[in-house]
Design a protein around this motif. Structure first.
Motif, PDB file in Angstrom:
ATOM      1  N   THR A 299      29.467  21.265  65.741  1.00 22.81           N
ATOM      2  CA  THR A 299      29.876  20.920  67.099  1.00 22.81           C
ATOM      3  C   THR A 299      29.174  19.650  67.563  1.00 22.81           C
ATOM      4  OG1 THR A 299      30.057  23.270  67.510  1.00 22.81           O
ATOM      5  CG2 THR A 299      30.038  21.835  69.422  1.00 22.81           C
ATOM      6  N   LEU A 308      29.985  12.052  73.165  1.00 23.53           N
ATOM      7  CA  LEU A 308      29.635  13.024  74.206  1.00 23.53           C
ATOM      8  C   LEU A 308      28.160  13.413  74.158  1.00 23.53           C
ATOM      9  CD1 LEU A 308      32.806  15.229  73.840  1.00 23.53           C
ATOM     10  CD2 LEU A 308      32.167  13.947  75.874  1.00 23.53           C
ATOM     11  N   HIS A 337      40.544  13.225  69.918  1.00 24.61           N
ATOM     12  CA  HIS A 337      39.636  14.348  69.762  1.00 24.61           C
ATOM     13  C   HIS A 337      40.268  15.616  70.307  1.00 24.61           C
ATOM     14  CE1 HIS A 337      35.481  16.177  71.048  1.00 24.61           C
ATOM     15  NE2 HIS A 337      36.035  16.843  70.062  1.00 24.61           N
ATOM     16  N   ILE A 338      40.353  16.640  69.467  1.00 24.45           N
ATOM     17  CA  ILE A 338      40.803  17.966  69.926  1.00 24.45           C
ATOM     18  C   ILE A 338      39.570  18.866  69.913  1.00 24.45           C
ATOM     19  CG2 ILE A 338      42.308  19.920  69.454  1.00 24.45           C
ATOM     20  CD1 ILE A 338      44.126  17.887  67.961  1.00 24.45           C
ATOM     21  N   PRO A 339      39.020  19.184  71.071  1.00 23.56           N
ATOM     22  CA  PRO A 339      37.730  19.867  71.108  1.00 23.56           C
ATOM     23  C   PRO A 339      37.859  21.369  70.895  1.00 23.56           C
ATOM     24  CG  PRO A 339      38.443  19.456  73.318  1.00 23.56           C
ATOM     25  CD  PRO A 339      39.526  18.934  72.429  1.00 23.56           C
ATOM     26  N   ASP A 341      36.354  23.746  72.746  1.00 20.31           N
ATOM     27  CA  ASP A 341      36.458  24.489  73.993  1.00 20.31           C
ATOM     28  C   ASP A 341      37.666  23.987  74.779  1.00 20.31           C
ATOM     29  OD1 ASP A 341      36.210  25.633  76.462  1.00 20.31           O
ATOM     30  OD2 ASP A 341      34.042  25.356  76.595  1.00 20.31           O
ATOM     31  N   GLU A 344      37.376  24.346  78.996  1.00 16.00           N
ATOM     32  CA  GLU A 344      36.471  23.538  79.821  1.00 16.00           C
ATOM     33  C   GLU A 344      36.474  22.079  79.443  1.00 16.00           C
ATOM     34  OE1 GLU A 344      32.751  24.094  81.052  1.00 16.00           O
ATOM     35  OE2 GLU A 344      33.081  26.034  81.982  1.00 16.00           O
ATOM     36  N   VAL A 345      36.608  21.814  78.150  1.00 21.28           N
ATOM     37  CA  VAL A 345      36.479  20.437  77.695  1.00 21.28           C
ATOM     38  C   VAL A 345      37.837  19.798  77.474  1.00 21.28           C
ATOM     39  CG1 VAL A 345      35.526  18.939  75.909  1.00 21.28           C
ATOM     40  CG2 VAL A 345      34.261  20.970  76.633  1.00 21.28           C
ATOM     41  N   GLY A 346      38.723  20.503  76.803  1.00 23.97           N
ATOM     42  CA  GLY A 346      39.972  19.891  76.381  1.00 23.97           C
ATOM     43  C   GLY A 346      41.030  19.811  77.457  1.00 23.97           C
ATOM     44  N   ALA A 347      40.861  20.566  78.520  1.00 23.33           N
ATOM     45  CA  ALA A 347      41.899  20.592  79.535  1.00 23.33           C
ATOM     46  C   ALA A 347      41.310  21.015  80.872  1.00 23.33           C
ATOM     47  CB  ALA A 347      43.007  21.566  79.136  1.00 23.33           C
ATOM     48  N   ILE A 412      47.411  20.233  74.026  1.00 22.52           N
ATOM     49  CA  ILE A 412      46.271  19.337  73.787  1.00 22.52           C
ATOM     50  C   ILE A 412      46.489  18.561  72.490  1.00 22.52           C
ATOM     51  CG2 ILE A 412      43.799  19.276  73.291  1.00 22.52           C
ATOM     52  CD1 ILE A 412      43.537  21.763  75.103  1.00 22.52           C
ATOM     53  N   GLU A 416      46.740  14.469  72.151  1.00 21.49           N
ATOM     54  CA  GLU A 416      45.843  13.665  71.323  1.00 21.49           C
ATOM     55  C   GLU A 416      46.589  12.962  70.187  1.00 21.49           C
ATOM     56  OE1 GLU A 416      42.578  13.028  72.130  1.00 21.49           O
ATOM     57  OE2 GLU A 416      43.209  14.033  73.979  1.00 21.49           O
TER      58      GLU A 416
ATOM     59  N   GLY B 218      37.320  19.309  86.497  1.00 24.02           N
ATOM     60  CA  GLY B 218      36.314  19.785  85.535  1.00 24.02           C
ATOM     61  C   GLY B 218      35.481  18.630  85.036  1.00 24.02           C
ATOM     62  N   ARG B 220      33.347  18.445  82.661  1.00 22.50           N
ATOM     63  CA  ARG B 220      33.282  18.289  81.208  1.00 22.50           C
ATOM     64  C   ARG B 220      34.585  17.743  80.649  1.00 22.50           C
ATOM     65  NH1 ARG B 220      31.355  23.456  78.395  1.00 22.50           N
ATOM     66  NH2 ARG B 220      31.076  22.075  76.636  1.00 22.50           N
ATOM     67  N   PHE B 221      35.691  18.140  81.252  1.00 19.90           N
ATOM     68  CA  PHE B 221      36.979  17.583  80.861  1.00 19.90           C
ATOM     69  C   PHE B 221      36.986  16.080  81.143  1.00 19.90           C
ATOM     70  CE2 PHE B 221      41.573  16.900  82.220  1.00 19.90           C
ATOM     71  CZ  PHE B 221      42.042  16.740  80.927  1.00 19.90           C
ATOM     72  N   ALA B 222      36.452  15.698  82.296  1.00 26.52           N
ATOM     73  CA  ALA B 222      36.419  14.285  82.676  1.00 26.52           C
ATOM     74  C   ALA B 222      35.584  13.481  81.690  1.00 26.52           C
ATOM     75  CB  ALA B 222      35.870  14.136  84.094  1.00 26.52           C
ATOM     76  N   GLN B 223      34.442  14.030  81.313  1.00 23.93           N
ATOM     77  CA  GLN B 223      33.571  13.325  80.378  1.00 23.93           C
ATOM     78  C   GLN B 223      34.284  13.157  79.032  1.00 23.93           C
ATOM     79  OE1 GLN B 223      30.274  15.487  78.832  1.00 23.93           O
ATOM     80  NE2 GLN B 223      29.106  13.673  78.295  1.00 23.93           N
ATOM     81  N   TYR B 224      34.927  14.230  78.597  1.00 24.33           N
ATOM     82  CA  TYR B 224      35.677  14.218  77.338  1.00 24.33           C
ATOM     83  C   TYR B 224      36.784  13.166  77.377  1.00 24.33           C
ATOM     84  CZ  TYR B 224      39.764  15.918  74.685  1.00 24.33           C
ATOM     85  OH  TYR B 224      40.893  16.019  73.923  1.00 24.33           O
TER      86      TYR B 224
ATOM     87  N   THR C 303      27.747  23.173  74.407  1.00 24.18           N
ATOM     88  CA  THR C 303      29.043  23.014  73.761  1.00 24.18           C
ATOM     89  C   THR C 303      29.310  24.074  72.717  1.00 24.18           C
ATOM     90  OG1 THR C 303      27.914  21.458  72.339  1.00 24.18           O
ATOM     91  CG2 THR C 303      29.328  20.566  74.031  1.00 24.18           C
TER      92      THR C 303
END
Lengths: 566, 340, 303
Positions: A299, A308, A337-339, A341, A344-347, A412, A416, B218, B220-224, C303
């Motif tokens: 990760t 990141l 990048h397809i994360p 999470d 929270e991260v990807g969408a 997602i 990407e 979000g 973290r979404f923004a940072q990503y 993460t």
């Protein structure tokens, strides 16, 4: 005397329109290890939450040792001798083991916490069951496998006779898994009853006495494990034949597209880095897969490449050096990048699909014209992705969270891939995705590679890595410890390397060397037994396809009602 | 599903308003006043031919502050330092206005107010992004020294020599915003309307506004997605403080054309504005509507006090109660949705 | 410049902040972000004065303040726990309501506007501690404060005892750290949250009583003047640890008392009004540098 330890009869549970448990019967004898199998959303978590008092059934009865019981809270179930280790950990990281164990059932002396008695009681349990931890250790500092033991200690401390473990091995290494199984067998021999919830076939055959399979909320099979074939279990679980072990033809690699040199990411604890001096390269038209047990730096590696996480070392895409650049510049230089999470991260789950799909495209035409965003263009952009990648959604204005896990992932993925970036980073592309959607996602990734793009794939599912990757790297404790070309990627050898069996620093060596050295090293050091276990674990990794149950509807619902306080 | 949600939302607001009204009626009855008469006085006081002007005069600072605080809130950033930025903007505008003559002075005063508020809020943003102290705290803590500074300035260096009150000298006639009514309503109204319009357009139609919203969905979404959080924070806070400073400037450039210590704090413009923004989830139009509603309630309260002798603070109580009911019921909605 | 009287006045100044900050720390420990300290304290001020005035006994006043603070905090408890409302919105609204409500009530109850004071209004008397009183310097600093000052000192170790030595404290910290884990072990998370908010309300009520009946003997509109917000910051600065919160409060108390001194040598009052906020901010800069490096390393594991 012959009364079953646990008997569930005719359990029905509905969440809105979803029938999570449809007249489920389950009988568990005292002192046995009973495996409860099923795919995501089959209703396993719901059923166990009902037994543990977190959910109330709409119909049906529960009997313990023949006595009917009604649980309206977890506290009642605990008092009746039921204990449950839930998915993920329910531990307080900042507290020592002993506080975690006694929490909710604290010994007192004159009204004050009696830490001495508590420590003594915990030490005694630790010794009796041969666990490897000290009561004063801070839980946050313990390795994952040991935290699992703290969870079990909690149940034993409460004198639980029936132990429910919900997917306990998801985060464990093969060796930790085997250690856990030893503890479970020991507990069963001691007269405890163990209910093991899992979707991994090899775990069922390795440890359970009896197995019950759920599908779509119904029991599809139940019987002694020894008399049940794997094929039988698999078809009871999926209800169809799915070729999960498909190996795609190799690609035709071109020039190097992504080069990583000496990448190091600081770890949580001072001293050991999370990513330790990793060098790798991915060529255009090639998929490089990274295998490894979760938590070995995969990760962090991807996060550092994407910008990141701060890292030392060099990352180049094409000719462009990326170190020191922020996420936006790296993306512009050719990274997608397809994360891992998604939520929270990807969408942004609360935002519309249109907005989710526009993010990243919002600073250039056609979405942007003369400094202003065009809502029509945003909608067209979203509709095109939805159409092209077969995302099933009520429409582009639907909030992301109303989509199923698989469709969120497709959205997602579509966003990407649409960047047509030369380098794609993909983490756990099919985790929590229905089996039907898995093949579609794999096909897209292969097509993307064949179009001349470089793909770096991280997956906890070994079969996925084996099926897709042209080259397999194994990460262990932050390092790349082995490398295998597609033709020589052997599950057994990779499994050994994942468990730390590969000699250090072989990343540059040939595959045969490292694989052979790895196998020999462990066989010599730990004996043939452990090697067998590892082989078993990885050889049947394909049954893990359904992956983690994070996106599982019934599981989510159960958590919501259970932890309603949050 | 969506339509049902909207209906339920409307119903919730209705229930909250009704509950606040019932509570208000009980309080009114307890003071011995006739609730219906008092309610009538509030409505005519807020929207009657004379009342509407007072409502608008009060709405200018409230809507201005609400919009100012909504700007960072869109990205999930809470600016608790509106009072300091407002006051600093006002005192800077007066300081410039007293020294630069003519229409140029008017423009310079407005710009000075904007700059002062904007820079001060930007400093709070830097304290978060550079020094790691949460924005919620830096904005709040920086607010008090700003108010103290203004209080000091109007007591000593900038004091009106002919008066014993802590207030500045009056601005010369050509450094005043043209009045629209006798109660302090000036063309500042149009400036605020323009600010709201700009915010609405930027929010909905520009990449910068889009990125603020993404950050709000979000972090973290923004940072990503490659959005630079420190820069976004700095920009949004500068805009927020700038608008707050402009509001301060507009207020002191209207009647009575001077800075009076406490005059910007006592009416609670900032906190009412913040609540309007919070309730509307910082949506540009929603924030404006909520701010107008609160302004109407307040100016209605003055009318009620005149006619029924019920203290006008009752409307402040009503406002707060209404907000509490709304926050509670929307929380209930949110909880239901996540469980379903 | 620096003498016993300085420290003595610092102790008086910090008491309302300390009591409110302990309330905030208690809530924080159970995972409740409580920014309604300011308003709850103001309600306590009003109730203390009203109770003292109508009964003629300052102790009835203190009790009234305590009960009023508890009752008032019920709004936040119901709103955030039962209805899952946003804690910031509710906190701000509760503060605003307190200003409106007390301004409204001062007119309906006392028939005046702005502030209420009367020479016959009973206030808290200084308590001279036998023995300690006679110790040079220390006696002058520590003796002769109102009873609530001493209550606040006792409250710090009591809170530490509750949090770290009693089962209820262990459970409470668990509720704050990971509510779903606490619930899975049969701990009623909502009940604990109600408990801390109400207990916090009681502490804020006492803080108000000390402010309106101890530090001065009067009620005036918005007389808390940001002390509740300082308390919120003290909770952050003291990392919600009882002794940490005490240290932070002492810092503010000293800054405020020292500020008064500086007025004596000609610095304007406004400069000293601002001092506690500036000192707090500087202290946060120093502490956050340490926290930040820790947070940066923690982020890798998120993460």
């Amino acid at each position: 005397m012959t009364q079953p330890a646990v008997q569930l009869t005719g359990i029905v549970k509905r969440f809105g329109e979803l029938l999570a448990n449809d007249h489920v019967d389950l009988t568990v004898a005292r002192g046995e290890i009973h495996a409860l199998m099923g795919e995501n959303g089959a209703g396993k978590s719901t059923l166990m939450s009902i037994l543990y008092g977190l959910l109330r059934p709409d119909a049906g009865t529960i009997a313990l040792d023949g006595e009917p019981v009604v649980f309206d809270s977890a506290a009642r179930a605990i008092a009746a001798g039921i204990g449950m280790v839930q998915q993920g950990f329910a531990l307080f990281d900042s507290m020592p083991v002993v506080d975690n164990v006694i929490y909710g059932a604290e010994p007192t002396r004159r009204g004050l916490l009696d830490r001495r008695a508590a420590t003594a009681a915990v030490s005694e349990l630790v010794e009796r069951h041969g666990l490897r931890l000290a009561p004063t250790d801070r839980v946050g500092d313990l390795p994952i496998g040991v935290r699992q033991q703290v969870e079990i200690l909690k149940l034993l401390y409460r004198r639980a006779r029936v132990l429910i473990l919900d997917e306990p091995t998801a985060v464990l290494t093969p060796a930790e898994t085997e250690q856990l199984f030893t503890v479970l067998r020991d507990l069963a021999a001691d007269g405890h009853t163990v209910l093991l919830v899992t979707h991994k076939l090899h775990e069922v055959t390795a440890v359970s006495d009896t197995v019950t399979v759920l599908r779509d909320g119904k029991v599809t099979m139940t019987g002694p494990t020894s008399a049940t074939g794997r094929a039988e279990l698999a078809s009871a679980m999926t209800g169809r034949e799915v070729d999960l072990d498909r190996v795609y033809p190799a690609g035709q690699p071109g020039a190097e597209a992504l080069t990583v040199t000496g990448l190091t990411v600081d770890g949580r604890a001072a001293g050991r880095p999370a990513v330790d001096d990793v060098s790798l390269s991915v060529r255009a038209g090639e998929i490089v897969g990274i295998a490894g047990v979760a938590g070995n730096g995969q990760t962090e590696l991807v996060a550092a490449i994407a910008g990141l996480l701060p890292a030392r070392g060099s990352v180049t895409v094409g000719e462009r050096e990326l170190s020191g650049l922020g996420v936006a510049r790296r993306r512009a230089a050719g990274l997608a990048h397809i994360p891992e999470d998604r939520a929270e991260v990807g969408a942004a789950p609360g935002a519309r699909l249109t907005d989710n799909l526009a993010t990243g495209f919002h600073r250039r035409p056609p979405l942007l014209r003369k400094g202003f965003l065009r809502s029509g263009a945003m909608r067209t952009h979203a509709e095109r992705i939805i159409e092209r990648f077969g995302v099933r959604a009520p429409g582009p204005s639907a909030p992301m969270r109303t989509l199923s896990g698989g469709n969120q992932q497709k959205a997602i993925l579509g966003r990407e891939l649409t960047h047509e970036a030369p380098v794609l980073l993909v983490e756990q592309p099919t985790r929590g995705v229905d089996i039907g959607a898995v093949v579609g996602i794999h096909t897209e990734l292969i097509a993307y590679r064949d179009a001349g793009h470089a793909v770096l794939l991280v997956s906890a599912e070994l079969s996925e890595v084996l099926g897709l990757a042209d080259r397999v790297l194994v990460m262990y404790e932050g390092r790349v410890v082995a490398e295998f070309p597609k033709t020589e990627a052997d599950p057994h050898a990779i499994g050994l390397a994942m468990a730390g069996g590969a000699p250090r620093g072989v990343a540059g060596g040939t595959a045969e060397d490292s694989a052979g050295g790895a196998a020999g090293g462990v066989a010599g050091a730990a004996g043939g037994d452990e090697a067998d276990v590892v082989g078993d674990a990885t050889g049947h990794a394909s049954e893990n396809m359904a992956g983690d149950t994070a996106g599982d509807t019934t599981g989510d619902a159960a958590e919501d009602s259970g932890g309603g306080a949050a | 599903m969506n339509r049902l949600g909207r209906w339920r939302g409307a119903l919730t607001v209705g229930v909250a308003v009704a509950a606040a009204l019932v509570l208000g009626a009980i309080l009114l009855a307890a003071t011995g006043a006739n609730p219906l008469e008092a309610a009538g006085a509030i409505v005519t006081g807020a929207f009657g031919p004379d009342g509407i002007q007072d409502t608008l005069a009060y709405a200018v600072p409230v809507a201005g502050m609400a919009t100012a605080l909504a700007i960072p809130l869109r990205a999930g950033l809470v600016n608790l330092g509106g009072e300091g930025q407002l006051v600093l903007g006002a005192i800077s505008a007066v300081a410039v206005g007293l020294h630069v003559p003519g229409p140029l002075g008017l423009v310079a005063a407005l710009v000075a107010g904007m700059l002062a508020g904007g820079l001060y809020a930007a400093a709070a943003a830097l304290c978060e992004t550079r020094l790691g102290v949460p924005l919620l705290v830096t904005t709040l803590l920086l607010s008090y020294p700003a108010m103290s500074l203004a209080a000091y300035l109007v007591r000593f260096p900038m004091r009106d020599q002919g008066s014993s009150l802590p207030q500045s000298a009056q601005l010369p006639p050509d450094v005043r915003l043209p009045a629209l009514a006798g109660n302090g309503l000036t063309v500042g109204l149009f400036l605020i309307v323009a600010a709201v319009a700009v915010y609405a357009v930027v929010d909905a139609r520009t990449p910068a506004g889009f990125e603020a919203r993404v950050t709000g969905w979000g972090p973290r979404f923004a940072q990503y997605a490659g959005i630079d959080r420190p820069r976004t924070t700095l920009r949004l806070l500068a805009c927020s403080g700038g608008l707050a400073g402009l509001v301060g400037a507009i207020v002191v450039l209207g009647f009575p054309y001077r800075f009076i210590d406490g005059a910007l704090i006592t009416p609670q413009y900032t906190w009412i504005g913040l609540l309007a923004a919070l309730l509307a989830a910082a949506s540009p139009l929603g924030t404006l509507v909520a701010a107008l509603f609160f302004a109407a309630l307040t100016s209605g309260g003055f009318a009620m006090e005149r006619e029924t002798q019920v203290p006008r603070e009752l409307t402040a109580v009503l406002q707060a109660v209404l907000i509490i009911f709304l926050a509670a019921t929307t929380g209930l909605l949110r909880r239901r949705r996540s469980a379903a | 410049m620096i003498d016993a009287a300085l420290f003595s006045s610092a102790l008086g100044a910090l008491t309302p902040i300390l009591l409110a900050a302990l309330a905030g720390a208690l809530c924080q420990r159970a995972g409740v972000f409580n920014i309604s300290l300011e308003g709850t304290m103001l309600v306590g001020c009003f109730a203390g004065v009203a109770g003292s005035w109508y009964s003629g006994s300052v102790w009835v006043g203190v009790l009234t303040a305590l009960l009023a603070g508890t009752a008032y905090s019920l709004i936040l408890a119901v709103g955030t726990v039962t209805f899952a409302g946003d804690a910031i919105v509710l906190g701000v609204a509760v503060n605003l309501l307190a200003v409106g409500l007390t301004s409204f009530l001062i007119q309906t109850v006392f028939g005046t506007r702005g502030s209420f004071s009367d020479p016959t209004l009973p206030g808290l008397d200084p308590v001279e501690i036998p023995l300690l009183r006679d110790v040079p310097f220390l006696g002058e600093v520590l003796s002769g404060h109102s009873a609530l000052v001493y209550v606040s000192w006792i409250a710090v170790p009591v809170l530490a005892l509750v949090l770290y030595r009693l089962p209820v404290g262990l459970r409470l910290r668990g509720v704050g750290e990971r509510p779903e884990a606490a619930a899975s072990l049969g701990v009623a998370v909502d009940r604990y949250r109600y408990g801390v908010i109400l207990a916090g309300g009681a502490l804020c009520g006492l803080a108000g009583a000390q402010l309106a009946l101890g530090n001065v003997t009067m009620f005036s509109e918005n007389m808390t003047a940001g002390r509740g917000w300082i308390a919120v910051v003290a909770v952050m600065l003291g990392r919600a640890l009882p002794w940490g919160v005490l240290a932070a409060s002492v810092l503010f108390g000293l800054a405020e008392a020292f500020g008064f001194r500086l007025q004596g040598i000609g610095l304007p009052q406004q400069a000293t009004d601002a001092a506690p906020y500036v000192v707090t901010l500087l202290a946060l800069f120093v502490f956050s540098a340490r926290l930040r490096s820790r947070r940066a390393t923690r982020r890798t594991t998120v993460t």
